[in-house]
Design a protein around this motif. Structure first.
Motif, PDB file in Angstrom:
ATOM      1  N   PHE A   5       0.627  -1.377  -0.105  1.00 35.28           N
ATOM      2  CA  PHE A   5      -0.072   0.035   0.144  1.00 35.28           C
ATOM      3  C   PHE A   5       0.908   1.158  -0.249  1.00 35.28           C
ATOM      4  O   PHE A   5       0.390   2.645   0.438  1.00 35.28           O
ATOM      5  CB  PHE A   5      -1.046  -0.017   0.793  1.00 35.28           C
ATOM      6  CG  PHE A   5      -2.342  -0.964   1.023  1.00 35.28           C
ATOM      7  CD1 PHE A   5      -2.798  -1.330   0.597  1.00 35.28           C
ATOM      8  CD2 PHE A   5      -1.914  -2.046   1.570  1.00 35.28           C
ATOM      9  CE1 PHE A   5      -3.722  -2.718  -0.053  1.00 35.28           C
ATOM     10  CE2 PHE A   5      -2.807  -3.017   2.389  1.00 35.28           C
ATOM     11  CZ  PHE A   5      -3.755  -3.017   0.910  1.00 35.28           C
ATOM     12  N   ASP A   6       1.898   1.447  -0.030  1.00 35.82           N
ATOM     13  CA  ASP A   6       3.245   2.217  -0.202  1.00 35.82           C
ATOM     14  C   ASP A   6       3.381   2.799  -1.737  1.00 35.82           C
ATOM     15  O   ASP A   6       1.924   2.699  -2.505  1.00 35.82           O
ATOM     16  CB  ASP A   6       4.280   1.726  -0.232  1.00 35.82           C
ATOM     17  CG  ASP A   6       5.322   1.537   1.414  1.00 35.82           C
ATOM     18  OD1 ASP A   6       4.215   1.631   2.459  1.00 35.82           O
ATOM     19  OD2 ASP A   6       6.120   0.623   1.433  1.00 35.82           O
ATOM     20  N   ASP A   7       2.992   4.289  -1.636  1.00 33.73           N
ATOM     21  CA  ASP A   7       2.648   5.259  -2.590  1.00 33.73           C
ATOM     22  C   ASP A   7       3.722   4.533  -3.217  1.00 33.73           C
ATOM     23  O   ASP A   7       4.783   4.438  -3.332  1.00 33.73           O
ATOM     24  CB  ASP A   7       3.705   7.005  -2.346  1.00 33.73           C
ATOM     25  CG  ASP A   7       2.095   7.370  -1.326  1.00 33.73           C
ATOM     26  OD1 ASP A   7       2.188   8.029  -0.718  1.00 33.73           O
ATOM     27  OD2 ASP A   7       0.901   6.707  -1.126  1.00 33.73           O
ATOM     28  N   ASP A 349     -11.122   1.989   7.123  1.00 31.33           N
ATOM     29  CA  ASP A 349     -10.697   2.697   6.100  1.00 31.33           C
ATOM     30  C   ASP A 349      -9.988   2.023   5.295  1.00 31.33           C
ATOM     31  O   ASP A 349     -10.506   0.527   5.409  1.00 31.33           O
ATOM     32  CB  ASP A 349      -9.052   3.090   6.156  1.00 31.33           C
ATOM     33  CG  ASP A 349      -8.068   2.828   7.042  1.00 31.33           C
ATOM     34  OD1 ASP A 349      -7.855   1.602   6.905  1.00 31.33           O
ATOM     35  OD2 ASP A 349      -6.840   3.279   7.409  1.00 31.33           O
ATOM     36  N   GLU A 350     -10.159   2.239   3.789  1.00 28.50           N
ATOM     37  CA  GLU A 350      -9.568   1.836   2.886  1.00 28.50           C
ATOM     38  C   GLU A 350      -9.095  -0.066   2.962  1.00 28.50           C
ATOM     39  O   GLU A 350      -8.683  -1.152   2.141  1.00 28.50           O
ATOM     40  CB  GLU A 350      -9.708   2.007   1.543  1.00 28.50           C
ATOM     41  CG  GLU A 350     -10.730   2.731   1.147  1.00 28.50           C
ATOM     42  CD  GLU A 350     -10.413   4.722   0.100  1.00 28.50           C
ATOM     43  OE1 GLU A 350     -11.065   5.326  -0.507  1.00 28.50           O
ATOM     44  OE2 GLU A 350      -8.993   4.628  -0.698  1.00 28.50           O
ATOM     45  N   ILE A 351      -7.643   0.077   3.519  1.00 28.79           N
ATOM     46  CA  ILE A 351      -6.447  -0.286   3.679  1.00 28.79           C
ATOM     47  C   ILE A 351      -6.588  -1.034   5.000  1.00 28.79           C
ATOM     48  O   ILE A 351      -6.348  -2.959   4.288  1.00 28.79           O
ATOM     49  CB  ILE A 351      -4.790   0.599   4.540  1.00 28.79           C
ATOM     50  CG1 ILE A 351      -4.432   1.576   2.407  1.00 28.79           C
ATOM     51  CG2 ILE A 351      -4.195  -1.048   4.318  1.00 28.79           C
ATOM     52  CD1 ILE A 351      -3.423   1.765   3.329  1.00 28.79           C
ATOM     53  N   ALA A 352      -7.462  -1.492   5.344  1.00 33.06           N
ATOM     54  CA  ALA A 352      -8.021  -2.357   6.514  1.00 33.06           C
ATOM     55  C   ALA A 352      -9.298  -3.211   6.283  1.00 33.06           C
ATOM     56  O   ALA A 352      -8.934  -4.497   6.203  1.00 33.06           O
ATOM     57  CB  ALA A 352      -8.440  -1.185   7.895  1.00 33.06           C
ATOM     58  N   ALA A 353     -10.028  -2.602   5.820  1.00 33.94           N
ATOM     59  CA  ALA A 353     -10.677  -3.226   4.537  1.00 33.94           C
ATOM     60  C   ALA A 353      -9.972  -4.306   3.540  1.00 33.94           C
ATOM     61  O   ALA A 353     -10.227  -5.365   3.709  1.00 33.94           O
ATOM     62  CB  ALA A 353     -11.475  -2.299   3.456  1.00 33.94           C
ATOM     63  N   ALA A 354      -9.089  -4.067   2.850  1.00 34.25           N
ATOM     64  CA  ALA A 354      -8.162  -4.615   1.753  1.00 34.25           C
ATOM     65  C   ALA A 354      -7.635  -5.538   2.512  1.00 34.25           C
ATOM     66  O   ALA A 354      -7.321  -6.961   1.602  1.00 34.25           O
ATOM     67  CB  ALA A 354      -8.087  -3.842   0.694  1.00 34.25           C
ATOM     68  N   ARG A 393      -6.265   2.467  -7.086  1.00 26.82           N
ATOM     69  CA  ARG A 393      -5.119   1.672  -6.689  1.00 26.82           C
ATOM     70  C   ARG A 393      -5.227   2.633  -5.210  1.00 26.82           C
ATOM     71  O   ARG A 393      -4.629   3.241  -5.219  1.00 26.82           O
ATOM     72  CB  ARG A 393      -3.765   1.732  -7.159  1.00 26.82           C
ATOM     73  CG  ARG A 393      -3.010   0.250  -6.217  1.00 26.82           C
ATOM     74  CD  ARG A 393      -1.805   0.617  -7.088  1.00 26.82           C
ATOM     75  NE  ARG A 393      -0.634  -0.107  -5.917  1.00 26.82           N
ATOM     76  CZ  ARG A 393      -0.037  -0.178  -5.069  1.00 26.82           C
ATOM     77  NH1 ARG A 393      -0.169   1.214  -4.503  1.00 26.82           N
ATOM     78  NH2 ARG A 393       0.416  -1.049  -4.682  1.00 26.82           N
ATOM     79  N   VAL A 394      -5.450   1.908  -3.706  1.00 20.84           N
ATOM     80  CA  VAL A 394      -5.356   2.164  -2.609  1.00 20.84           C
ATOM     81  C   VAL A 394      -4.104   3.026  -1.650  1.00 20.84           C
ATOM     82  O   VAL A 394      -3.428   1.532  -2.207  1.00 20.84           O
ATOM     83  CB  VAL A 394      -5.949   1.736  -1.429  1.00 20.84           C
ATOM     84  CG1 VAL A 394      -5.909   0.719  -0.754  1.00 20.84           C
ATOM     85  CG2 VAL A 394      -6.190   2.313  -0.269  1.00 20.84           C
ATOM     86  N   THR A 395      -3.187   3.564  -1.201  1.00 24.02           N
ATOM     87  CA  THR A 395      -2.588   3.881  -0.901  1.00 24.02           C
ATOM     88  C   THR A 395      -2.613   4.352   0.186  1.00 24.02           C
ATOM     89  O   THR A 395      -3.318   4.654   0.578  1.00 24.02           O
ATOM     90  CB  THR A 395      -1.342   4.601  -1.977  1.00 24.02           C
ATOM     91  OG1 THR A 395      -2.237   6.273  -1.920  1.00 24.02           O
ATOM     92  CG2 THR A 395      -1.154   4.126  -3.256  1.00 24.02           C
TER      93      THR A 395
END
Length: 608
Positions: A5-7, A349-354, A393-395
């Motif tokens: 999930f890094d930029d 948040d989006e990262i936690a969900a993914a 793409r979530v970052t």
């Protein structure tokens, strides 16, 4: 190789990098350079070493081209990336155009100065692409100039090295057919076409033909390699020996001659010099391969990759495997959706969900002794306005909270030995608005329309694409992507040649797997997409019918969000389809989940 999930790119560096590239181009005696998002194999997924477009511009999408001229730079993307490209790149440096409606060849014809000498890397463009660019420049008195070394590589000081993912044998219980039989079938195709040898450049075709899998690119089990297949049964595989274990080498030695990738050009030159007819797929093979044959005085015969269609038509073992994979994947989705429903609005948040969804896939896979090998692509986890970015793409920098009163779109999939999955669901976080319900139901109607289709043999994907859009068009809406793509068997989640789209010219035949994924996107507000995978199969006889028909069997097993269904907008037939689908979901995956998820699933699958 799971999601990071890094930029992944810094657009602020683009100005300096383009400046150095322009200096390099001037020294090479060309007026510009074209930078595709591609590697030597023309695949959608590329190794980090080949992410030249991303490194140069900041744009990370899976399809795009940059045209760098002395005084102008243009990025071309398709409809999936019109929002993303503007968010990821510097609008002060770049103009933006459509890769579909105004591709580089057309843009050059309309905008380039006379006499333009455009440099290109012939390994990164197909024969067809190079021909189009060459024709456009010729009309202007210009030239397409092949460069021996890619100038981007010269200014990319810390460019990653070549990938060396280990090669494994794909067991016949999953593949369904031995590699020896597949290779013999390809040789027969060459004989019938009057071709002595064909160069396989698509790693998916090589993986399928030799029953091997690898890990050279993210999320797709490919071995970056080339193969020359002979009509006489003599085959060569050009692969870095560092990728091969003793067991894999012994297996491959029985199928082909193993050679280093550096030997490909010399071997092709020798064959061409002997007068052999070399088959190349103009839509997949690199222009460099055509140039090698031409320079050696040989003959190129244009032909489709002979493995493409056999690979797309799944055999009984592959179909059984993908059904099993979708049952487990559906159980993972149910566990995830149950968890998400139980979390307070604004707490995820989006990262936690993914990350949670990926964990559910791992847990279900381990439980059923079929581990998740990888996710099949970076999960599209988009809350609110991020859901309107079609291939978002979530970052860490962009991750949003799933706020009450919003929609959450999650498009994801898994890679398992027995199959590849891809599913999209859109769910309400809190109470949805009437507009959300209306748009969701219109999208659902499009999906159901495709799911219920019966069509005669010879029907193409472009014939079916409008069916998914009828409800949209009646409401004055549409979506800027195709309705469906092909899907491989523990291979690429985006597999050709089959697709349901305006450009889908391939006839759909029994055994093909495709996605069915209409959508709706309100920029700055929310996005909706619903996706099931479907299998083309002969349909049951239609009472009173007079001709053979085909239909789609739905493979994906996960409930839709009933809170978003405006039942009054569904016809009786559409309601019946939805209720039967949910009844089947409960029956198929209910036994695979724990009691709490089963209780949630029963409510989620209740009739509407």
């Amino acid at each position: 190789m799971f999601q990071n999930f890094d930029d992944i790119a810094d657009p602020s560096l683009a100005k300096e990098r383009i400046g150095r590239l322009r200096a390099r181009l001037a020294a090479a005696g060309v007026d510009g350079f074209i930078v595709p998002r591609a590697d030597e194999h023309q695949g959608e997924y590329v190794a980090e070493r080949s992410e030249r477009l991303k490194w140069l511009t900041g744009f990370s999408g899976s399809a795009g081209v940059a045209l760098i001229l002395a005084g102008q730079a243009v990025i071309f993307v398709d409809g999936r990336y019109t929002i993303q490209v503007r968010e990821q790149t510097d609008g002060g440096l770049f103009d933006y155009d459509s890769l579909i409606e105004n591709p580089p060849a057309k843009w050059l014809k309309d905008n380039a100065s006379r006499g333009l000498r455009l440099g290109f890397d012939p390994w990164l463009h197909t024969i067809g692409e190079a021909n189009r660019l060459r024709d456009a420049l010729r009309d202007l008195g210009g030239a397409l100039v092949p460069l021996g070394d890619n100038p981007v590589d010269h200014v990319w000081a810390d460019q990653p090295g070549v990938p060396l993912g280990a090669v494994g044998i794909h067991e016949q219980r999953f593949a369904g057919r031995p590699a020896s039989g597949k290779l013999a079938g390809l040789a027969g195709k060459l004989t019938a076409a009057g071709v002595d040898h064909v160069v396989l450049t698509d790693p998916s075709s090589i993986a399928w033909s030799f029953n091997i899998r690898g890990s050279d690119v993210p999320h797709t089990p490919l071995v970056l390699s080339f193969a020359i297949i002979g009509a006489d049964g003599a085959n060569a595989l050009y692969v870095d020996s560092r990728k091969l274990s003793a067991k894999t080498k012994s297996y491959l030695d029985g199928l082909c001659e193993l050679k280093p990738p550096s030997a490909l050009e010399d071997d092709l030159t020798v064959l061409a010099g002997l007068g052999k007819v070399i088959g190349l797929d103009e839509q997949m093979a690199a222009e460099r391969l055509r140039l090698i044959v031409d320079e050696a005085g040989g003959k190129v015969k244009a032909m489709r990759d002979p493995a493409a269609l056999p690979r797309a038509v799944k055999n009984e073992a592959e179909i059984a495997g993908t059904r099993d994979a979708h049952r487990r994947d559906g159980a993972a989705m149910a566990a995830f959706l149950c968890w998400l429903d139980g979390e307070p609005g604004g707490s995820v948040d989006e990262i936690a969900a993914a990350s949670k969804l990926e964990a559910c896939r791992r847990r279900i896979g381990e439980k059923h002794q079929m581990p998740l090998r990888d996710i099949s692509f970076d999960t599209i986890s988009g809350a609110g306005p991020n859901g309107a970015i079609i291939h978002y793409r979530v970052t860490n920098a962009t991750s949003r909270i799933l706020e009450p009163g919003s929609l959450y779109l999650v498009d994801s999939g898994g890679q398992y030995f027995d199959g590849t999955t891809d599913i999209t669901r859109t769910v309400a976080i809190g109470e949805p608005t009437s507009a959300m319900r209306r748009h969701y139901t219109i999208v659902l109607k499009g999906m159901i329309a495709v799911s219920m289709m019966r069509f005669p043999p010879g029907t193409r994907g472009l014939d079916i694409d409008p069916i998914a859009r009828i409800a949209h068009w009646k409401a004055g809406l549409d979506y800027a992507h195709g309705t469906g793509h092909g899907v491989g068997s523990y291979l690429s989640v985006h597999e050709g040649p089959q697709r349901i789209a305006k450009s889908g010219t391939e006839v759909l035949v029994a055994g093909m797997i495709l996605s069915n994924e209409p959508g709706y996107y309100r920029a700055g507000d929310y996005g909706i997409r619903l996706e099931n995978l479907v299998l083309v199969e002969p349909a049951s006889a239609i009472a009173g019918g007079e001709i053979e028909m085909h239909g789609f069997a739905t493979l994906t097993l996960a409930p839709f969000d009933r809170r978003l269904v405006e039942v009054d907008l569904l016809s009786g037939e559409e309601r019946d389809w939805l209720n039967v689908y949910h009844r089947n979901v409960l029956a198929e995956i209910g036994p695979l989940v724990d009691a709490a998820v089963r209780d949630w699933l029963e409510a989620a699958c209740a009739p509407v």
